[in-house]
Design a protein around this motif. Structure first.
Motif, PDB file in Angstrom:
ATOM      1  N   GLU A  52       0.834  -1.205   0.000  1.00  0.00           N
ATOM      2  CA  GLU A  52       0.000   0.000   0.000  1.00  0.00           C
ATOM      3  C   GLU A  52       0.869   1.255   0.000  1.00  0.00           C
ATOM      4  O   GLU A  52       0.537   2.248  -0.641  1.00  0.00           O
ATOM      5  N   GLU A  53       1.989   1.207   0.686  1.00  0.00           N
ATOM      6  CA  GLU A  53       2.915   2.347   0.726  1.00  0.00           C
ATOM      7  C   GLU A  53       3.474   2.636  -0.671  1.00  0.00           C
ATOM      8  O   GLU A  53       3.567   3.791  -1.089  1.00  0.00           O
ATOM      9  N   GLU A  54       3.843   1.594  -1.396  1.00  0.00           N
ATOM     10  CA  GLU A  54       4.359   1.766  -2.760  1.00  0.00           C
ATOM     11  C   GLU A  54       3.279   2.341  -3.680  1.00  0.00           C
ATOM     12  O   GLU A  54       3.558   3.236  -4.486  1.00  0.00           O
ATOM     13  N   ILE A  55       2.058   1.827  -3.539  1.00  0.00           N
ATOM     14  CA  ILE A  55       0.951   2.356  -4.338  1.00  0.00           C
ATOM     15  C   ILE A  55       0.741   3.833  -4.030  1.00  0.00           C
ATOM     16  O   ILE A  55       0.604   4.660  -4.931  1.00  0.00           O
ATOM     17  N   PHE A  56       0.735   4.174  -2.740  1.00  0.00           N
ATOM     18  CA  PHE A  56       0.549   5.562  -2.332  1.00  0.00           C
ATOM     19  C   PHE A  56       1.596   6.478  -2.957  1.00  0.00           C
ATOM     20  O   PHE A  56       1.262   7.521  -3.514  1.00  0.00           O
TER      21      PHE A  56
END
Length: 82
Positions: free
Chosen positions: A3-7
């Motif tokens: 989710e951090e990478e997507i963000f």
């Protein structure tokens, strides 16, 4: 992809589309109220997200997104559905 990478990838896309410094964009930034995103900007963000993450974003659901956290959730849901 986390989710951090997507963000972080969505933040870069959003910053480019809205012509703002990525540092101004947090998970809770209201894209419409705080960054003056209009419906065309949001449609462009949805299209760019589809291209980047190779998924289909439901436009009716995307219209309801207000923050980058909302968009991140849409991308995760689209990735899981695909």
């Amino acid at each position: 992809m986390t989710e951090e990478e997507i963000f972080h990838q969505l933040r870069a896309i959003c910053a480019r589309i809205l012509s703002v410094d990525p540092a101004r964009i947090t998970r809770d930034t209201d894209l419409r109220e705080e960054l003056d995103a209009d419906s065309l900007d949001m449609a462009e963000l949805a299209a760019a997200s589809e291209d980047r993450f190779k998924l289909v974003v439901d436009l009716d659901t995307a219209k309801q997104a207000r923050t980058l956290a909302d968009v991140t959730t849409l991308v995760r849901a689209g990735a899981q559905a695909g």
